[in-house]
Design a protein around this motif. Structure first.
Motif, PDB file in Angstrom:
ATOM      1  N   ILE A  56      13.304  -5.699 -21.805  1.00 13.17           N
ATOM      2  CA  ILE A  56      12.053  -6.447 -21.636  1.00 13.17           C
ATOM      3  C   ILE A  56      11.336  -5.992 -20.375  1.00 13.17           C
ATOM      4  CG2 ILE A  56      11.085  -8.733 -21.180  1.00 13.17           C
ATOM      5  CD1 ILE A  56      13.359  -9.869 -22.945  1.00 13.17           C
ATOM      6  N   ALA A  57      12.095  -5.821 -19.292  1.00 11.78           N
ATOM      7  CA  ALA A  57      11.496  -5.386 -18.031  1.00 11.78           C
ATOM      8  C   ALA A  57      10.869  -4.006 -18.168  1.00 11.78           C
ATOM      9  CB  ALA A  57      12.549  -5.381 -16.930  1.00 11.78           C
ATOM     10  N   LEU A  58      11.550  -3.095 -18.820  1.00 10.04           N
ATOM     11  CA  LEU A  58      11.009  -1.750 -18.983  1.00 10.04           C
ATOM     12  C   LEU A  58       9.840  -1.706 -19.958  1.00 10.04           C
ATOM     13  CD1 LEU A  58      14.254   0.385 -18.926  1.00 10.04           C
ATOM     14  CD2 LEU A  58      12.515   0.153 -17.150  1.00 10.04           C
ATOM     15  N   ALA A  59       9.802  -2.653 -20.879  1.00 12.46           N
ATOM     16  CA  ALA A  59       8.687  -2.678 -21.828  1.00 12.46           C
ATOM     17  C   ALA A  59       7.381  -3.074 -21.144  1.00 12.46           C
ATOM     18  CB  ALA A  59       8.995  -3.652 -22.960  1.00 12.46           C
ATOM     19  N   ILE A  60       7.456  -3.841 -20.080  1.00 13.79           N
ATOM     20  CA  ILE A  60       6.221  -4.274 -19.426  1.00 13.79           C
ATOM     21  C   ILE A  60       5.842  -3.410 -18.226  1.00 13.79           C
ATOM     22  CG2 ILE A  60       6.416  -6.643 -20.231  1.00 13.79           C
ATOM     23  CD1 ILE A  60       7.459  -7.458 -17.519  1.00 13.79           C
ATOM     24  N   VAL A  61       6.632  -2.382 -17.932  1.00 13.37           N
ATOM     25  CA  VAL A  61       6.329  -1.514 -16.791  1.00 13.37           C
ATOM     26  C   VAL A  61       4.977  -0.827 -16.958  1.00 13.37           C
ATOM     27  CG1 VAL A  61       7.024   0.624 -15.622  1.00 13.37           C
ATOM     28  CG2 VAL A  61       8.686  -1.155 -16.032  1.00 13.37           C
ATOM     29  N   GLY A  62       4.688  -0.346 -18.152  1.00 15.14           N
ATOM     30  CA  GLY A  62       3.397   0.311 -18.393  1.00 15.14           C
ATOM     31  C   GLY A  62       2.228  -0.632 -18.211  1.00 15.14           C
ATOM     32  N   LEU A  63       2.391  -1.859 -18.676  1.00 14.15           N
ATOM     33  CA  LEU A  63       1.331  -2.856 -18.503  1.00 14.15           C
ATOM     34  C   LEU A  63       1.122  -3.200 -17.034  1.00 14.15           C
ATOM     35  CD1 LEU A  63       2.301  -5.302 -21.383  1.00 14.15           C
ATOM     36  CD2 LEU A  63       0.400  -3.695 -21.368  1.00 14.15           C
ATOM     37  N   ILE A  64       2.208  -3.308 -16.311  1.00 11.30           N
ATOM     38  CA  ILE A  64       2.119  -3.625 -14.890  1.00 11.30           C
ATOM     39  C   ILE A  64       1.423  -2.491 -14.147  1.00 11.30           C
ATOM     40  CG2 ILE A  64       3.452  -4.024 -12.788  1.00 11.30           C
ATOM     41  CD1 ILE A  64       5.610  -5.294 -14.631  1.00 11.30           C
ATOM     42  N   THR A  65       1.839  -1.260 -14.423  1.00  8.26           N
ATOM     43  CA  THR A  65       1.242  -0.108 -13.752  1.00  8.26           C
ATOM     44  C   THR A  65      -0.251  -0.021 -14.030  1.00  8.26           C
ATOM     45  OG1 THR A  65       3.347   1.063 -13.974  1.00  8.26           O
ATOM     46  CG2 THR A  65       1.423   2.383 -13.447  1.00  8.26           C
ATOM     47  N   ALA A  66      -0.642  -0.241 -15.270  1.00 15.42           N
ATOM     48  CA  ALA A  66      -2.062  -0.167 -15.625  1.00 15.42           C
ATOM     49  C   ALA A  66      -2.873  -1.252 -14.920  1.00 15.42           C
ATOM     50  CB  ALA A  66      -2.221  -0.284 -17.138  1.00 15.42           C
ATOM     51  N   LEU A  67      -2.376  -2.480 -14.936  1.00 15.85           N
ATOM     52  CA  LEU A  67      -3.120  -3.571 -14.301  1.00 15.85           C
ATOM     53  C   LEU A  67      -3.182  -3.409 -12.781  1.00 15.85           C
ATOM     54  CD1 LEU A  67      -4.705  -6.163 -14.716  1.00 15.85           C
ATOM     55  CD2 LEU A  67      -2.566  -7.411 -14.484  1.00 15.85           C
ATOM     56  N   VAL A  68      -2.113  -2.932 -12.183  1.00 16.07           N
ATOM     57  CA  VAL A  68      -2.122  -2.717 -10.732  1.00 16.07           C
ATOM     58  C   VAL A  68      -3.108  -1.610 -10.370  1.00 16.07           C
ATOM     59  CG1 VAL A  68      -0.722  -1.887  -8.799  1.00 16.07           C
ATOM     60  CG2 VAL A  68       0.160  -3.657 -10.302  1.00 16.07           C
ATOM     61  N   GLN A  69      -3.185  -0.579 -11.200  1.00 21.46           N
ATOM     62  CA  GLN A  69      -4.158   0.487 -10.940  1.00 21.46           C
ATOM     63  C   GLN A  69      -5.590  -0.044 -11.022  1.00 21.46           C
ATOM     64  OE1 GLN A  69      -3.431   3.476  -9.874  1.00 21.46           O
ATOM     65  NE2 GLN A  69      -5.541   4.120  -9.781  1.00 21.46           N
ATOM     66  N   VAL A  70      -5.856  -0.897 -12.002  1.00 21.85           N
ATOM     67  CA  VAL A  70      -7.185  -1.504 -12.118  1.00 21.85           C
ATOM     68  C   VAL A  70      -7.479  -2.388 -10.907  1.00 21.85           C
ATOM     69  CG1 VAL A  70      -8.532  -3.177 -13.451  1.00 21.85           C
ATOM     70  CG2 VAL A  70      -7.286  -1.384 -14.631  1.00 21.85           C
ATOM     71  N   LEU A  71      -6.503  -3.188 -10.512  1.00 20.92           N
ATOM     72  CA  LEU A  71      -6.697  -4.050  -9.343  1.00 20.92           C
ATOM     73  C   LEU A  71      -6.868  -3.230  -8.065  1.00 20.92           C
ATOM     74  CD1 LEU A  71      -4.088  -6.876 -10.023  1.00 20.92           C
ATOM     75  CD2 LEU A  71      -6.579  -7.030 -10.170  1.00 20.92           C
ATOM     76  N   LYS A  72      -6.147  -2.117  -7.989  1.00 15.33           N
ATOM     77  CA  LYS A  72      -6.238  -1.285  -6.796  1.00 15.33           C
ATOM     78  C   LYS A  72      -7.622  -0.676  -6.644  1.00 15.33           C
ATOM     79  CE  LYS A  72      -4.492   2.889  -6.222  1.00 15.33           C
ATOM     80  NZ  LYS A  72      -3.550   3.990  -6.187  1.00 15.33           N
ATOM     81  N   THR A  73      -8.209  -0.246  -7.739  1.00 10.61           N
ATOM     82  CA  THR A  73      -9.527   0.374  -7.647  1.00 10.61           C
ATOM     83  C   THR A  73     -10.640  -0.663  -7.508  1.00 10.61           C
ATOM     84  OG1 THR A  73      -9.631   0.508 -10.049  1.00 10.61           O
ATOM     85  CG2 THR A  73      -8.873   2.466  -8.879  1.00 10.61           C
ATOM     86  N   THR A  74     -10.495  -1.813  -8.157  1.00 15.77           N
ATOM     87  CA  THR A  74     -11.567  -2.813  -8.079  1.00 15.77           C
ATOM     88  C   THR A  74     -11.549  -3.584  -6.767  1.00 15.77           C
ATOM     89  OG1 THR A  74     -10.185  -3.902  -9.750  1.00 15.77           O
ATOM     90  CG2 THR A  74     -12.465  -3.611 -10.271  1.00 15.77           C
ATOM     91  N   LEU A  75     -10.382  -3.889  -6.269  1.00 18.25           N
ATOM     92  CA  LEU A  75     -10.281  -4.684  -5.051  1.00 18.25           C
ATOM     93  C   LEU A  75     -10.116  -3.831  -3.794  1.00 18.25           C
ATOM     94  CD1 LEU A  75      -7.899  -7.510  -6.303  1.00 18.25           C
ATOM     95  CD2 LEU A  75     -10.394  -7.528  -6.184  1.00 18.25           C
ATOM     96  N   ASN A  76     -10.093  -2.513  -3.953  1.00 18.75           N
ATOM     97  CA  ASN A  76      -9.910  -1.578  -2.835  1.00 18.75           C
ATOM     98  C   ASN A  76      -8.665  -1.924  -2.010  1.00 18.75           C
ATOM     99  OD1 ASN A  76     -12.196  -0.082  -3.501  1.00 18.75           O
ATOM    100  ND2 ASN A  76     -13.518  -1.449  -2.325  1.00 18.75           N
ATOM    101  N   LEU A  77      -7.532  -2.065  -2.705  1.00 24.91           N
ATOM    102  CA  LEU A  77      -6.275  -2.381  -2.024  1.00 24.91           C
ATOM    103  C   LEU A  77      -5.769  -1.165  -1.261  1.00 24.91           C
ATOM    104  CD1 LEU A  77      -4.310  -4.271  -4.807  1.00 24.91           C
ATOM    105  CD2 LEU A  77      -5.344  -5.244  -2.790  1.00 24.91           C
ATOM    106  N   THR A  78      -5.190  -1.414  -0.107  1.00 24.64           N
ATOM    107  CA  THR A  78      -4.555  -0.317   0.615  1.00 24.64           C
ATOM    108  C   THR A  78      -3.192  -0.028  -0.002  1.00 24.64           C
ATOM    109  OG1 THR A  78      -3.585  -1.845   2.206  1.00 24.64           O
ATOM    110  CG2 THR A  78      -5.727  -0.908   2.769  1.00 24.64           C
TER     111      THR A  78
END
Length: 87
Positions: free
Chosen positions: A9-31
């Motif tokens: 289950i944890a490995l199945a959601i890794v792709g979703l987590i990575t994608a959402l974090v990338q979106v948040l990183k670019t939109t919120l300008n996270l360091t």
């Protein structure tokens, strides 16, 4: 509780987590130093959101999300090293 299923289950959601974090990183300008923290938080959130779809309790799915968030953060850091992004 079967740990193999928990890790699947944890490995199945890794792709979703990575994608959402990338979106948040670019939109919120996270360091870069906040990306692992956001990754773990998003992982726990996904674990809690997917809990009604499984037979596991809420705490088990939160741990699965935590593992997924840590794996996504590690995969992100590993991809930087392979690309030569360095520090």
């Amino acid at each position: 509780m079967d740990l193999t299923t928990l890790f699947i289950i944890a490995l199945a959601i890794v792709g979703l987590i990575t994608a959402l974090v990338q979106v948040l990183k670019t939109t919120l300008n996270l360091t870069k130093r906040y990306v692992p923290i956001v990754s773990v938080a998003v992982g726990i959130l996904f674990g809690l959101l997917f809990q009604p779809l499984t037979d596991y309790n809420i705490y088990t799915m939160a741990v699965a999300g935590l593992i997924g968030g840590l794996a996504a953060s590690g995969a992100f850091d590993l991809s930087k090293v392979v690309k030569g992004g360095g520090k």
